[in-house]
Scaffold this motif. Sequence first.
Motif, PDB file in Angstrom:
ATOM      1  N   TYR A   1      59.025  63.787  48.532  1.00  0.00           N
ATOM      2  CA  TYR A   1      60.423  63.844  48.095  1.00  0.00           C
ATOM      3  C   TYR A   1      61.251  62.703  48.704  1.00  0.00           C
ATOM      4  O   TYR A   1      62.477  62.746  48.699  1.00  0.00           O
ATOM      5  CB  TYR A   1      61.028  65.207  48.457  1.00  0.00           C
ATOM      6  N   GLY A   2      60.551  61.684  49.258  1.00  0.00           N
ATOM      7  CA  GLY A   2      61.237  60.497  49.762  1.00  0.00           C
ATOM      8  C   GLY A   2      61.924  60.688  51.095  1.00  0.00           C
ATOM      9  O   GLY A   2      62.872  59.969  51.420  1.00  0.00           O
ATOM     10  N   GLN A   3      61.457  61.651  51.905  1.00  0.00           N
ATOM     11  CA  GLN A   3      62.077  61.940  53.200  1.00  0.00           C
ATOM     12  C   GLN A   3      61.122  61.597  54.343  1.00  0.00           C
ATOM     13  O   GLN A   3      60.002  62.112  54.396  1.00  0.00           O
ATOM     14  CB  GLN A   3      62.405  63.445  53.302  1.00  0.00           C
ATOM     15  N   ALA A   4      61.574  60.751  55.247  1.00  0.00           N
ATOM     16  CA  ALA A   4      60.804  60.486  56.466  1.00  0.00           C
ATOM     17  C   ALA A   4      61.022  61.653  57.439  1.00  0.00           C
ATOM     18  O   ALA A   4      62.041  62.343  57.364  1.00  0.00           O
ATOM     19  CB  ALA A   4      61.258  59.188  57.099  1.00  0.00           C
ATOM     20  N   THR A   5      60.065  61.873  58.335  1.00  0.00           N
ATOM     21  CA  THR A   5      60.171  63.027  59.252  1.00  0.00           C
ATOM     22  C   THR A   5      59.832  62.632  60.687  1.00  0.00           C
ATOM     23  O   THR A   5      59.131  61.648  60.923  1.00  0.00           O
ATOM     24  CB  THR A   5      59.195  64.151  58.842  1.00  0.00           C
ATOM     25  N   ASP A   6      60.320  63.447  61.597  1.00  0.00           N
ATOM     26  CA  ASP A   6      59.934  63.324  63.003  1.00  0.00           C
ATOM     27  C   ASP A   6      59.635  64.750  63.467  1.00  0.00           C
ATOM     28  O   ASP A   6      60.506  65.632  63.390  1.00  0.00           O
ATOM     29  CB  ASP A   6      61.116  62.707  63.788  1.00  0.00           C
ATOM     30  N   VAL A   7      58.410  64.981  63.917  1.00  0.00           N
ATOM     31  CA  VAL A   7      58.009  66.348  64.268  1.00  0.00           C
ATOM     32  C   VAL A   7      58.115  66.552  65.780  1.00  0.00           C
ATOM     33  O   VAL A   7      57.577  65.767  66.556  1.00  0.00           O
ATOM     34  CB  VAL A   7      56.553  66.622  63.817  1.00  0.00           C
TER      35      VAL A   7
END
Length: 379
Positions: free
Chosen positions: A131-137
């Motif tokens: 969905y075009g979203q970068a993430t940081d876990v």
Amino acid sequence: MEIAMTLQSTSFGRLRPAVSRRFVIGGLAAAGGAAVLAGVSNMPPADYDTALAEQLRPFATEPYLREMVRAATLAANSHNTQPWRYRIATGRIDIVPDFSRRTPIVDPDDHHLFASLGAATENLVIAALHYGQATDVVAPTSVDGEIAVHLTGTTSNDAPLFDAITERQSSRSTYDGSAIANETLRDLVAIAGTDSVEAIMVTDTPQREEIIDLVLASNRAQLDDGAFRSELKSWLRFNPNVAARMKDGLLSAASGNPSLPEWLGPLMYDLTVKADGDNDKVAAQMRSSSALVVFSATTDDPAGWVAAGRSYERFALAATRAGLQHAFVNQAVEVAAQRAQLQSTLGLGTRRADMIIRIGRGPTLPRSLRRPVDDVLIS
Ligand SMILES: Cc1cc2nc3c(=O)[nH]c(=O)nc-3n(C[C@H](O)[C@H](O)[C@H](O)COP(=O)(O)O)c2cc1C
């Protein structure tokens, strides 16, 4: 005696094109035909096909945060207890352990519970990318910790593993034993490996036989343990109607076992599932596989268990994309004595062997069900 028959009815009619419609059912189930397959229950029959179609429906553009959660729920998870809840907050989604869905006998330290949350995390991260979203876990720091998946901004929606999320399944069938190209094996190891998790590929026959021996010894210990059997039975769903009602647990047919009425399943389990026979089946399935893979994280704590789960899920999605099947054979990491021997065999030192899977080519089996997003969202 087992009878092989072709299912034409709707019970498992909605299998994917690649799925064989041949489904081995026990003589007892065959005797009663569809009525027995459907199970005998006072509850109105729930519809497995409808539930599965809803679970695997194509992903919509909106509401994409809920769709990301649906992708997370499709991850592998121990006993299909789905030990998770999800909180959609501003700029992040939290994955929260649901300890009411623990399995304390097979998983006393919640290792598998956190590995399951890790697998869900990986699906969520891949769906976010779609969905075009970068993430940081942010991983949990304690045994009651949550996982926070921060959405850090827009990025190109390049998520090659996304389509495999609805395709991946644990295929507990017998494989064809064919070899997998070294290049494919190397790619899978590379995609799964990180600084904190190693995916160890075992193709060497003597080492594989050592691991099979450990799995069989631990399988025997588990099947001879009444507490283990009771816990497992409580998560077995002996026919598709019960599975559709509960939307969790281990559907008999997903392990290639007969579908039985709800009242009869536990009885038949006790009468027929014994260590000797089950070990023969497990050994044959492991020997029919092209390779074994052991996942091992650098730390033996919730953060390490989550990392191992993420690594497994990435591996599984990439293997699915490559047309390969896989199934867990975790018995030897669940029983402490055999786990110690496995770690020694693999030269892991003090590192924990987190999970074992077998991979290869073979038929898929009916899918296990998930609870819908509404049931797992924290409002
Ligand atoms: C940490 C973990 C441990 C598991 N252990 C086993 C196992 O020992 N044997 C097995 O057949 N499946 C095992 N599974 C697979 C689950 O049973 C499976 O993911 C679940 O039933 C959902 O089915 P699916 O993978 O086909 O979606 C494990 C999964 C996870 C994440």
